[in-house]
Design an enzyme around this catalytic site. Structure first.
Site, PDB file in Angstrom:
ATOM      1  N   CYS A  21      73.409  80.949  48.864  1.00  0.00           N
ATOM      2  CA  CYS A  21      74.390  81.501  48.410  1.00  0.00           C
ATOM      3  C   CYS A  21      75.350  82.101  48.881  1.00  0.00           C
ATOM      4  CB  CYS A  21      74.310  81.618  47.218  1.00  0.00           C
ATOM      5  SG  CYS A  21      74.147  80.075  46.631  1.00  0.00           S
ATOM      6  N   ASP A  22      75.930  82.553  49.442  1.00  0.00           N
ATOM      7  CA  ASP A  22      77.166  84.002  49.368  1.00  0.00           C
ATOM      8  C   ASP A  22      77.712  84.350  48.027  1.00  0.00           C
ATOM      9  OD1 ASP A  22      79.401  82.955  48.211  1.00  0.00           O
ATOM     10  OD2 ASP A  22      80.225  82.319  49.490  1.00  0.00           O
ATOM     11  N   LEU A  23      78.134  85.716  48.331  1.00  0.00           N
ATOM     12  CA  LEU A  23      78.322  86.511  46.834  1.00  0.00           C
ATOM     13  C   LEU A  23      78.857  85.472  45.312  1.00  0.00           C
ATOM     14  CD1 LEU A  23      79.800  90.014  48.728  1.00  0.00           C
ATOM     15  CD2 LEU A  23      78.277  89.152  47.293  1.00  0.00           C
ATOM     16  N   GLN A  24      79.299  85.252  46.083  1.00  0.00           N
ATOM     17  CA  GLN A  24      80.501  84.222  44.887  1.00  0.00           C
ATOM     18  C   GLN A  24      79.425  83.415  44.336  1.00  0.00           C
ATOM     19  OE1 GLN A  24      81.808  84.015  47.683  1.00  0.00           O
ATOM     20  NE2 GLN A  24      83.432  84.499  47.773  1.00  0.00           N
TER      21      GLN A  24
END
Length: 141
Positions: A21-24
């Site tokens: 997963c990324d920052l969002q």
């Protein structure tokens, strides 16, 4: 529920890992391609072949083109099914791949075109012809 009823040749159940997963807080787009690739490799092995064995025979399959449409984001911990079907088009093997959340919602769908190279030379896809015959014989039993 926007999942269409489709018949797939192969499917693989997976789960999103935190580091994908990324920052969002959603799965980074590049990981969908990895999920699809892993599914194709497992599919290949289910047919009794793998890329290592192929390479030893001087035969390699290369991705020629990838198109992915992102529909609904996957999040950490989501379970999903990565499904595929394929057909031959000219020298290419075309994979139609869907990633479907366990609640039935389509997360992403992709089309992946693969070519075969024998001893460094692009083939007409003869290996894929044999592969498709094997697939069809297994699915019509």
């Amino acid at each position: 529920n926007d999942m269409k009823e489709k018949e797939y040749l192969f499917s693989l159940d997976m789960k999103v890992r935190d580091y994908e997963c990324d920052l969002q807080g959603v799965v980074n787009n590049s990981n969908y391609q990895r999920y699809m690739e892993h599914t194709r490799h497992e599919f290949w092995e289910s047919l009794g072949d793998n890329f290592g064995q192929m390479h030893e025979k001087g035969l390699d399959a290369f991705v020629y083109k990838v198109t992915i449409t992102f529909k609904q984001s996957l999040r950490s911990g989501n379970r999903f099914r990565s499904c595929l079907t394929c057909h031959k088009k000219g020298p290419k093997l075309i994979f139609m791949q869907d990633i479907i959340r366990e609640d039935g919602v389509m997360a992403a769908c992709g089309e992946v075109e693969v070519v075969a190279v024998q001893d460094g030379v692009l083939t007409r896809g003869e290996y894929f012809d044999v592969l498709m015959k094997d697939i069809l014989s297994k699915t019509t039993k």
